[in-house]
Design a protein around this motif. Structure first.
Motif, PDB file in Angstrom:
ATOM      1  N   PRO B  78       0.803  -1.231   0.000  1.00 28.99           N
ATOM      2  CA  PRO B  78       0.000   0.000   0.000  1.00 28.99           C
ATOM      3  C   PRO B  78       0.833   1.278   0.000  1.00 28.99           C
ATOM      4  O   PRO B  78       0.371   2.306  -0.500  1.00 28.99           O
ATOM      5  CB  PRO B  78      -0.802  -0.105   1.306  1.00 28.99           C
ATOM      6  N   ASP B 119      -3.798   3.642   5.580  1.00 27.80           N
ATOM      7  CA  ASP B 119      -4.493   4.928   5.723  1.00 27.80           C
ATOM      8  C   ASP B 119      -3.692   6.082   5.143  1.00 27.80           C
ATOM      9  O   ASP B 119      -4.217   7.185   4.996  1.00 27.80           O
ATOM     10  CB  ASP B 119      -4.784   5.189   7.206  1.00 27.80           C
ATOM     11  N   ALA B 124      -3.021   3.853  -4.226  1.00 31.45           N
ATOM     12  CA  ALA B 124      -4.408   3.799  -3.751  1.00 31.45           C
ATOM     13  C   ALA B 124      -5.059   2.457  -4.072  1.00 31.45           C
ATOM     14  O   ALA B 124      -5.831   1.930  -3.261  1.00 31.45           O
ATOM     15  CB  ALA B 124      -5.210   4.933  -4.363  1.00 31.45           C
ATOM     16  N   VAL B 125      -4.706   1.882  -5.223  1.00 28.43           N
ATOM     17  CA  VAL B 125      -5.322   0.608  -5.613  1.00 28.43           C
ATOM     18  C   VAL B 125      -4.936  -0.480  -4.628  1.00 28.43           C
ATOM     19  O   VAL B 125      -5.778  -1.233  -4.120  1.00 28.43           O
ATOM     20  CB  VAL B 125      -4.873   0.231  -7.054  1.00 28.43           C
ATOM     21  N   GLN B 128      -6.621   0.097  -1.240  1.00 29.97           N
ATOM     22  CA  GLN B 128      -8.025  -0.317  -1.251  1.00 29.97           C
ATOM     23  C   GLN B 128      -8.140  -1.826  -1.122  1.00 29.97           C
ATOM     24  O   GLN B 128      -8.955  -2.334  -0.354  1.00 29.97           O
ATOM     25  CB  GLN B 128      -8.691   0.145  -2.554  1.00 29.97           C
ATOM     26  N   GLN B 129      -7.313  -2.508  -1.886  1.00 27.75           N
ATOM     27  CA  GLN B 129      -7.352  -3.960  -1.831  1.00 27.75           C
ATOM     28  C   GLN B 129      -6.981  -4.464  -0.439  1.00 27.75           C
ATOM     29  O   GLN B 129      -7.600  -5.386   0.084  1.00 27.75           O
ATOM     30  CB  GLN B 129      -6.389  -4.541  -2.878  1.00 27.75           C
ATOM     31  N   LEU B 131      -7.422  -2.984   2.368  1.00 33.81           N
ATOM     32  CA  LEU B 131      -8.470  -2.712   3.338  1.00 33.81           C
ATOM     33  C   LEU B 131      -9.707  -3.573   3.087  1.00 33.81           C
ATOM     34  O   LEU B 131     -10.350  -4.041   4.018  1.00 33.81           O
ATOM     35  CB  LEU B 131      -8.850  -1.228   3.290  1.00 33.81           C
ATOM     36  N   LYS B 132     -10.035  -3.788   1.819  1.00 35.23           N
ATOM     37  CA  LYS B 132     -11.311  -4.425   1.513  1.00 35.23           C
ATOM     38  C   LYS B 132     -11.185  -5.929   1.295  1.00 35.23           C
ATOM     39  O   LYS B 132     -12.105  -6.675   1.583  1.00 35.23           O
ATOM     40  CB  LYS B 132     -11.930  -3.775   0.263  1.00 35.23           C
TER      41      LYS B 132
END
Lengths: 337, 194
Positions: B78, B119, B124-125, B128-129, B131-132
């Motif tokens: 990240p 955070d 960003a990709v 996001q991955q 976190l999700k």
């Protein structure tokens, strides 16, 4: 001897002492005075000794000085001691000087205003007393008990320090260099021996130096109760050598582990660098790198806080181990506990 | 002007400590302003087993300015750009201190591999991955490690060794390999024509 007149001066002239303290503060930067202080105190000690022996307390002889006279006084004393030939006489004859001397404190107070500020080398003995009382009271105001402790040690060290400066006297034969405690132990034994048994008694180290090796004796009845325990004094490591080192900066002899090389440029730290402590966090670096950092972001590499330029001048805010060569001796003593 | 004395000493210290830290810093060229750092992927992470190379460029004001570092090895993380290898790490920016060294900076990057900060993402990709869909993130990161951090690192070292045995200077071999994107034959061609 010095310490008792300190306390006497403090006790008797406490209101005035605050004024003196201010003047002393203004004069703080006069580093040279420390060197002169030693010499003056030496004179003063010999004069006080002389007063005792001649029972002359009103003291025109306060103005007397010079090693020839000093030697003469000592000879007089020695003869007296030969007649009496005992330790107790020695310490007894000293006790009058320990008794509360309004005279000394008044004298010191009078001399202080003039002499402490103008640091002329011809100051009489009273001025050195004045200097002591002035700074002591100043630290008293701060409520720091440790300074008294240190003052005693310094008084000891000054006494020890003056010995090599006395040209007519040979270096002390034994015990003197080992440390205050041991020399005190041997002190009495040595004095019990009658002088007639010593053919070389002229060369014997003067009793003044030996007797004043410590500011107070453990059994000294005139020692104020408010002073910290004498055993604290013993705990100072190498007190005589440390304090008597004269021009060597105090910070240098600290046992604090200083890096041998600058962590920024990796060059070896010289003596100035290693006594340089720009930040309260204790991070050390060489003066070159420090200057460079000040030119840029001005933050300490160790803690990333901005350097406080005032921290070097604001001595009382520095804690132990943070003394630099820039501090005057009296300031250093406040913090060294 | 870079403090080359310090850089030289840092390199010595780092090579002394290689056994313990696994971190290596070696100059790319002779001027010491461009270096290559190597860190092992932290154990217990998707990066375990990989060897990650980091391009280091020293600014003129080093060590008073932070070194510029970015991953030369592709990495799925990240806080590291999957495209450029740019690293989002405070000590390489405003929190740099001259008391830090290349080795400590590389150690911090290694720590960043074990402790991502989604955070405050660089990519960003990936964030996001992370976190999700953490499992997918782990799988992708491991795949990237296997693909880019193992073979390429090993391959590069072998290629360098072979080319050095042919009689080329190691630093020259490394820069040439770097310039042609790691292709041994292209590098050899370039070295011979140079």
């Amino acid at each position: 001897m010095v310490s008792d007149s300190i306390t006497n001066a403090y006790a008797n002239s406490a209101p005035n002492a605050k004024d003196f303290a201010k003047k002393k503060r203004a004069n703080r930067s006069a580093k040279l005075k420390q060197c002169k202080l030693d010499a003056r105190r030496e004179q003063w000690l010999s004069q006080v000794k002389n007063k005792q022996s001649s029972e002359d307390w009103k003291g025109e002889n306060r103005q007397r000085s010079g090693s020839g006279q000093l030697l003469e006084n000592l000879e007089t004393r020695r003869q007296r001691d030969d007649q009496n030939g005992s330790v107790h006489q020695d310490s007894d004859s000293e006790s009058p000087s320990n008794s509360p001397i309004g005279l000394t404190s008044v004298l010191s107070g009078n001399h202080l205003s003039g002499n402490c500020i103008g640091s002329s080398s011809s100051c009489s003995s009273g001025s050195s007393t004045g200097c002591f009382s002035g700074s002591t009271t100043e630290e008293e105001e701060g409520g720091d008990d440790g300074c008294l402790d240190d003052w005693e040690a310094v008084a000891d060290a000054l006494a020890a320090d003056e010995k090599p400066q006395n040209p007519p006297f040979d270096p002390p034969p034994k015990g003197e260099t080992v440390g205050g405690l041991q020399s005190r132990g041997e002190h009495k034994e040595e004095l019990v021996v009658p002088d007639s048994s010593r053919p070389e008694c002229v060369k014997r180290p003067p009793r003044t130096a030996t007797a004043n090796n410590q500011a107070w004796r453990p059994d000294d009845a005139f020692r104020p109760q408010s002073l910290p325990n004498l055993s604290k004094q013993y705990s100072f490591p190498d007190t005589n050598r440390h304090y008597g080192s004269g021009p060597i900066p105090w910070g240098c002899n600290k046992a604090i582990s200083a890096p041998s090389s600058c962590p920024i440029c990796f060059e070896d730290l010289d003596k100035t660098d290693s006594s340089f402590l720009p930040c309260l966090c204790g991070f050390r670096l060489c003066l070159f790198c420090h200057k460079r950092i000040l030119e840029e972001d001005g933050r300490c590499p160790g803690c990333r806080k901005p350097y406080e330029h005032e921290c070097i001048e604001a001595e009382p805010s520095l804690l132990e181990g943070s003394l630099t060569f820039r501090l005057t001796r009296s300031c250093s003593m406040i913090t060294r506990t | 002007m870079i403090d080359f004395g310090r850089v030289q000493k840092e390199l010595q210290e780092c090579s002394k400590d290689f056994e313990a830290s696994g971190i290596k810093v070696s100059p790319k060229a002779d001027n010491l302003a461009r270096l290559i750092g190597t860190i092992p992927g932290p154990i217990g992470t998707p990066y375990e087993g990989g060897t990650f190379q980091i391009d280091i460029t020293l600014p003129d004001a080093y060590p008073f300015q932070p070194p510029k570092m970015q991953f030369a090895t592709k990495v799925w993380h990240p806080n590291i750009s999957s495209q450029s290898g740019a690293i989002c790490l405070d000590i390489l920016k405003d929190q740099w201190s001259p008391a830090l060294t290349l080795k400590t900076a590389l150690l911090s990057i290694q720590a960043l591999l074990s402790a991502p900060e989604p955070d405050d993402p660089q990519d960003a990709v990936v964030a996001q991955q992370y976190l999700k869909d953490y499992q997918t993130f782990v799988g992708t990161a491991r795949y990237w490690t296997e693909t880019f951090a193992k073979t390429s690192a090993l391959g590069v070292e072998e290629k360098v060794q072979r080319l050095v045995e042919m009689g080329f200077l190691e630093s020259l071999v490394r820069t040439t390999l770097d310039a042609v994107g790691g292709d041994e034959n292209l590098a050899l061609e370039k070295l011979c024509s140079a």
